[in-house]
Motif scaffolding. Structure first.
Motif, PDB file in Angstrom:
ATOM      1  N   LEU A 104      -6.889  -0.784  -5.268  1.00 48.65           N
ATOM      2  CA  LEU A 104      -6.851  -2.106  -5.344  1.00 48.65           C
ATOM      3  C   LEU A 104      -8.311  -2.669  -4.921  1.00 48.65           C
ATOM      4  CD1 LEU A 104      -3.414  -2.057  -3.498  1.00 48.65           C
ATOM      5  CD2 LEU A 104      -3.496  -2.655  -5.817  1.00 48.65           C
ATOM      6  N   PRO A 105      -8.331  -3.785  -5.682  1.00 49.93           N
ATOM      7  CA  PRO A 105      -9.038  -4.771  -5.254  1.00 49.93           C
ATOM      8  C   PRO A 105      -9.109  -5.217  -3.765  1.00 49.93           C
ATOM      9  CG  PRO A 105      -8.353  -5.439  -6.541  1.00 49.93           C
ATOM     10  CD  PRO A 105      -7.303  -4.357  -6.628  1.00 49.93           C
ATOM     11  N   SER A 106      -9.856  -5.457  -2.986  1.00 46.89           N
ATOM     12  CA  SER A 106     -10.106  -6.396  -1.770  1.00 46.89           C
ATOM     13  C   SER A 106      -9.082  -7.183  -1.797  1.00 46.89           C
ATOM     14  CB  SER A 106     -11.824  -6.531  -1.196  1.00 46.89           C
ATOM     15  OG  SER A 106     -12.136  -7.031  -2.095  1.00 46.89           O
ATOM     16  N   GLU A 107      -9.046  -7.760  -2.351  1.00 46.77           N
ATOM     17  CA  GLU A 107      -7.711  -8.941  -2.363  1.00 46.77           C
ATOM     18  C   GLU A 107      -6.136  -8.994  -1.917  1.00 46.77           C
ATOM     19  OE1 GLU A 107     -10.113 -10.154  -6.239  1.00 46.77           O
ATOM     20  OE2 GLU A 107     -10.104  -8.917  -5.127  1.00 46.77           O
ATOM     21  N   PHE A 108      -6.182  -7.276  -2.562  1.00 45.60           N
ATOM     22  CA  PHE A 108      -4.977  -6.945  -2.157  1.00 45.60           C
ATOM     23  C   PHE A 108      -4.977  -5.950  -0.608  1.00 45.60           C
ATOM     24  CE2 PHE A 108      -4.790  -8.152  -6.545  1.00 45.60           C
ATOM     25  CZ  PHE A 108      -3.518  -9.225  -6.027  1.00 45.60           C
ATOM     26  N   GLY A 109      -6.024  -6.136  -0.165  1.00 47.86           N
ATOM     27  CA  GLY A 109      -6.694  -4.992   1.121  1.00 47.86           C
ATOM     28  C   GLY A 109      -7.097  -3.928   0.462  1.00 47.86           C
ATOM     29  N   GLY A 110      -7.116  -3.680  -0.946  1.00 46.64           N
ATOM     30  CA  GLY A 110      -7.629  -2.383  -0.992  1.00 46.64           C
ATOM     31  C   GLY A 110      -8.985  -1.973  -0.928  1.00 46.64           C
ATOM     32  N   THR A 111      -9.725  -0.884  -1.260  1.00 50.44           N
ATOM     33  CA  THR A 111     -11.194  -0.737  -1.062  1.00 50.44           C
ATOM     34  C   THR A 111     -12.012  -0.601  -2.532  1.00 50.44           C
ATOM     35  OG1 THR A 111     -10.866   1.465  -2.482  1.00 50.44           O
ATOM     36  CG2 THR A 111     -10.095   1.277   0.416  1.00 50.44           C
TER      37      THR A 111
ATOM     38  N   HIS B  51       0.988  -1.296  -0.043  1.00 49.31           N
ATOM     39  CA  HIS B  51       0.281   0.169  -0.188  1.00 49.31           C
ATOM     40  C   HIS B  51       0.552   1.662  -0.207  1.00 49.31           C
ATOM     41  CE1 HIS B  51      -3.737  -2.416   1.772  1.00 49.31           C
ATOM     42  NE2 HIS B  51      -3.342  -2.664   0.773  1.00 49.31           N
ATOM     43  N   GLN B  52       2.217   0.634   0.100  1.00 49.62           N
ATOM     44  CA  GLN B  52       3.456   2.067   0.742  1.00 49.62           C
ATOM     45  C   GLN B  52       3.241   2.757  -0.971  1.00 49.62           C
ATOM     46  OE1 GLN B  52       5.606   1.324   3.311  1.00 49.62           O
ATOM     47  NE2 GLN B  52       4.784   1.866   4.478  1.00 49.62           N
ATOM     48  N   LEU B  53       3.357   1.738  -2.113  1.00 47.74           N
ATOM     49  CA  LEU B  53       3.535   1.507  -3.388  1.00 47.74           C
ATOM     50  C   LEU B  53       2.194   2.176  -3.938  1.00 47.74           C
ATOM     51  CD1 LEU B  53       7.052  -1.194  -2.561  1.00 47.74           C
ATOM     52  CD2 LEU B  53       7.166   1.779  -3.071  1.00 47.74           C
ATOM     53  N   ILE B  54       1.584   1.174  -3.775  1.00 45.98           N
ATOM     54  CA  ILE B  54       0.190   1.419  -4.462  1.00 45.98           C
ATOM     55  C   ILE B  54      -1.081   1.900  -3.691  1.00 45.98           C
ATOM     56  CG2 ILE B  54      -1.524   0.197  -5.991  1.00 45.98           C
ATOM     57  CD1 ILE B  54       1.284  -1.606  -6.511  1.00 45.98           C
ATOM     58  N   HIS B  55      -1.528   2.879  -3.300  1.00 42.81           N
ATOM     59  CA  HIS B  55      -2.636   2.972  -2.954  1.00 42.81           C
ATOM     60  C   HIS B  55      -3.539   2.366  -3.123  1.00 42.81           C
ATOM     61  CE1 HIS B  55      -1.267   7.546  -3.516  1.00 42.81           C
ATOM     62  NE2 HIS B  55      -0.266   6.224  -3.118  1.00 42.81           N
ATOM     63  N   PRO B  56      -4.396   1.560  -1.641  1.00 43.02           N
ATOM     64  CA  PRO B  56      -5.685   1.155  -1.825  1.00 43.02           C
ATOM     65  C   PRO B  56      -6.653   0.899  -2.292  1.00 43.02           C
ATOM     66  CG  PRO B  56      -4.141   1.472   1.129  1.00 43.02           C
ATOM     67  CD  PRO B  56      -3.743   2.791  -0.115  1.00 43.02           C
ATOM     68  N   GLU B  57      -6.914   2.411  -2.714  1.00 44.00           N
ATOM     69  CA  GLU B  57      -8.074   3.583  -3.262  1.00 44.00           C
ATOM     70  C   GLU B  57      -7.827   2.370  -4.560  1.00 44.00           C
ATOM     71  OE1 GLU B  57      -6.836   4.944  -1.217  1.00 44.00           O
ATOM     72  OE2 GLU B  57      -5.731   6.931  -1.981  1.00 44.00           O
TER      73      GLU B  57
END
Length: 334
Positions: A247-254, A239-245
């Motif tokens: 990313l899909p939920s599989e990668f802890g994204g929103t 998440h420090q390199l690719i913001h959670p917003e």
């Protein structure tokens, strides 16, 4: 000649980014392109099947306008296709092998870009059903997808990110990743394709994928190596390199979980699950010579075998008949 039409449709921000990061100068684009084109005569052994301005420009962008480097990449691009003719035979979305890989989500492509305007490609390794998709077909589907995406000038400038999720990827699946096919993939992506890869992110990789990575490291350029991040199960570092917003939920994204059919539908149109012949018209089979090849294995699609017992019964033995017979599976070493 003013070549600004080559930058048509680009936002002022992107044009500025190309100037700062890629040394792109609208006033001399034409001269830069012509200088690369002039080098073609130095390689009569290679068939340069496409040499228009827009095409050469993507190679210049991929190599920050170093003309010699851009030409080397252009030559590699066609040489790779020349040396691996069977891979590029029927190189379109409705080829049975490519279509199967796309339908199974290889690759996944997120609709939204990351905060740097890069396109995010996803691979969920565990979904690789080896009785259904050869590694070669997955590689072909990835290369075809990139070929379609790289038509977008914004992506020529901003580039791509690849996230590979290794969760539940078995040792048995991994044992199919032989050095020869991994080398083929590295050559196709690192050395022969005009794209900027901003990062390759491994998530949830088991120890044997780590071991595999150690073995392929010597084939990687320093520049590539610096861009491969092994996050394990630490999603914070991702998440420090690719913001959670982004990313899909599989990668802890929103974002909601990734729907595997998304990109296949984009490439194949609405009736992508329909097994009938379908031609993706806006993308002609590219500029690849239709050379017949003695490897006709792609012609007979393998029957779908889902049950684990069938797979255990040894249907995997003859899977990649196209690879050299004496290749030892990498992980036999362990």
């Amino acid at each position: 000649a003013d070549m600004t039409h080559l930058q048509a449709g680009l936002s002022p921000e992107t044009i500025e980014k190309a100037r700062l990061e890629l040394n792109e100068n609208p006033d001399i684009l034409h001269q830069d392109i012509q200088q690369v084109r002039d080098m073609i005569i130095t390689r009569p052994d290679i068939g340069f099947l496409r040499t228009d301005d827009a095409f050469i420009l993507r190679f210049l962008r991929a190599r920050k306008f170093h003309q010699t480097e851009a030409f080397r990449l252009l030559a590699q691009y066609f040489q790779y296709r020349q040396l691996n003719l069977d891979m590029f035979k029927n190189f379109k979305a409705d080829d049975p092998g490519i279509k199967r890989a796309l339908t199974d989500g290889f690759p996944g492509v997120l609709e939204n870009r990351d905060h740097c305007g890069r396109k995010i490609l996803l691979l969920f390794a565990a979904n690789w059903d080896q009785s259904r998709n050869s590694f070669i077909d997955i590689l072909r589907a990835i290369l075809l997808s990139l070929e379609v995406l790289i038509e977008d000038q914004e992506l020529q400038i901003n580039g791509f990110i690849l996230i590979i999720d290794w969760s539940n990827f078995s040792f048995k699946q991994a044992s199919k990743l032989t050095p020869s096919i991994l080398k083929l993939a590295i050559e196709g992506l690192q050395d022969s394709f005009p794209a900027r890869f901003g990062g390759v992110h491994f998530v949830n990789q088991p120890w044997y994928i780590h071991a595999l990575y150690t073995l392929i490291k010597p084939f990687l350029k320093d520049k590539t190596r610096k861009r491969i991040f092994l996050h394990g199960n630490n999603l914070n570092s991702l998440h420090q390199l690719i913001h959670p917003e982004c990313l899909p939920s599989e990668f802890g994204g929103t974002l909601p979980p990734y729907d595997m059919g998304t990109w296949a539908r984009t490439l194949l149109g609405p009736d992508y699950s329909d097994e009938n012949e379908y031609t993706h018209t806006s993308y002609n089979a590219m500029h690849v010579k239709h050379a017949s090849s003695n490897l006709e294995r792609e012609a007979s699609p393998k029957p779908m075998k889902r049950s684990q017992s069938v797979v255990e019964a040894g249907t995997l033995k003859h899977e990649d008949a196209g690879e050299s017979e004496n290749t030892q599976p990498l992980l036999a070493l362990d």
